[in-house]
Design a protein around this motif. Structure first.
Motif, PDB file in Angstrom:
ATOM      1  N   GLN A  69      39.933 -11.369 -34.225  1.00  0.00           N
ATOM      2  CA  GLN A  69      40.011 -10.021 -33.636  1.00  0.00           C
ATOM      3  C   GLN A  69      38.767  -9.755 -32.784  1.00  0.00           C
ATOM      4  O   GLN A  69      38.870  -9.255 -31.675  1.00  0.00           O
ATOM      5  CB  GLN A  69      40.118  -8.969 -34.748  1.00  0.00           C
ATOM      6  N   ASN A  70      37.589 -10.131 -33.307  1.00  0.00           N
ATOM      7  CA  ASN A  70      36.347  -9.941 -32.561  1.00  0.00           C
ATOM      8  C   ASN A  70      36.334 -10.771 -31.287  1.00  0.00           C
ATOM      9  O   ASN A  70      35.839 -10.313 -30.256  1.00  0.00           O
ATOM     10  CB  ASN A  70      35.136 -10.282 -33.431  1.00  0.00           C
ATOM     11  N   THR A  72      38.930 -11.646 -29.498  1.00  0.00           N
ATOM     12  CA  THR A  72      39.830 -10.988 -28.557  1.00  0.00           C
ATOM     13  C   THR A  72      39.148  -9.775 -27.935  1.00  0.00           C
ATOM     14  O   THR A  72      39.211  -9.581 -26.718  1.00  0.00           O
ATOM     15  CB  THR A  72      41.131 -10.559 -29.267  1.00  0.00           C
ATOM     16  N   GLU A  73      38.489  -8.968 -28.759  1.00  0.00           N
ATOM     17  CA  GLU A  73      37.792  -7.786 -28.251  1.00  0.00           C
ATOM     18  C   GLU A  73      36.678  -8.192 -27.290  1.00  0.00           C
ATOM     19  O   GLU A  73      36.486  -7.556 -26.245  1.00  0.00           O
ATOM     20  CB  GLU A  73      37.221  -6.965 -29.405  1.00  0.00           C
ATOM     21  N   THR A  74      35.968  -9.255 -27.624  1.00  0.00           N
ATOM     22  CA  THR A  74      34.890  -9.731 -26.756  1.00  0.00           C
ATOM     23  C   THR A  74      35.443 -10.207 -25.426  1.00  0.00           C
ATOM     24  O   THR A  74      34.878  -9.906 -24.369  1.00  0.00           O
ATOM     25  CB  THR A  74      34.108 -10.866 -27.447  1.00  0.00           C
ATOM     26  N   THR A  75      36.561 -10.917 -25.444  1.00  0.00           N
ATOM     27  CA  THR A  75      37.186 -11.384 -24.216  1.00  0.00           C
ATOM     28  C   THR A  75      37.603 -10.212 -23.337  1.00  0.00           C
ATOM     29  O   THR A  75      37.394 -10.230 -22.120  1.00  0.00           O
ATOM     30  CB  THR A  75      38.409 -12.272 -24.536  1.00  0.00           C
ATOM     31  N   VAL A  76      38.161  -9.185 -23.947  1.00  0.00           N
ATOM     32  CA  VAL A  76      38.577  -7.995 -23.195  1.00  0.00           C
ATOM     33  C   VAL A  76      37.346  -7.321 -22.574  1.00  0.00           C
ATOM     34  O   VAL A  76      37.361  -6.936 -21.402  1.00  0.00           O
ATOM     35  CB  VAL A  76      39.345  -7.010 -24.101  1.00  0.00           C
ATOM     36  N   LYS A  77      36.273  -7.202 -23.344  1.00  0.00           N
ATOM     37  CA  LYS A  77      35.044  -6.578 -22.831  1.00  0.00           C
ATOM     38  C   LYS A  77      34.471  -7.388 -21.671  1.00  0.00           C
ATOM     39  O   LYS A  77      34.043  -6.823 -20.665  1.00  0.00           O
ATOM     40  CB  LYS A  77      34.003  -6.453 -23.938  1.00  0.00           C
ATOM     41  N   ARG A  80      36.583  -6.850 -18.585  1.00  0.00           N
ATOM     42  CA  ARG A  80      36.323  -5.516 -18.028  1.00  0.00           C
ATOM     43  C   ARG A  80      34.986  -5.482 -17.301  1.00  0.00           C
ATOM     44  O   ARG A  80      34.869  -4.962 -16.189  1.00  0.00           O
ATOM     45  CB  ARG A  80      36.345  -4.466 -19.141  1.00  0.00           C
TER      46      ARG A  80
END
Length: 116
Positions: A69-70, A72-77, A80
């Motif tokens: 999950q982390n 995925t969140e890091t990739t999204v950040k 962006r």
């Protein structure tokens, strides 16, 4: 590995698929058996690590899910921030072009005033 093989906390963490901090906490809580070497470094028997992993398999799996999950969140950040960075580069380029146009206009105006 056999039961007599010793691992460092970092090697144990890698083998268990968790972080070194989790191994250190397990050592502090005495949930994971280990001994100190003559150099005062932790040595964990591979068999003891296997026992600890079996006892904590659900927790280890939930940590892996949290890590995923982390990630995925890091990739999204990152995506962006890369887009934001590109927009800022374009804005800077536009401002530089505008500045150069104004500079050229100001220079023409000064020459007109001086030499009519």
């Amino acid at each position: 590995m056999t039961d007599s093989t010793f691992l460092t906390p970092a090697a144990a963490a890698k083998r268990a698929g968790c972080g070194r901090t989790k191994i250190m906490k397990a050592l502090e809580n005495k949930a994971l058996k280990a001994v100190r070497s003559n150099r005062n470094r932790w040595q964990i028997k591979s068999g003891d690590l296997e026992d600890w992993m079996t006892a904590n398999i659900e927790e280890t799996q939930s940590d892996s899910d949290a890590d995923s999950q982390n990630d995925t969140e890091t990739t999204v950040k990152i995506t962006r921030l890369e887009a934001e960075n590109e927009a800022l580069k374009q804005r800077a380029s536009d401002l530089e072009k505008d500045r150069d146009e104004w500079r050229a206009h100001a220079q023409k105006s000064v020459w007109k005033k001086l030499f009519g």
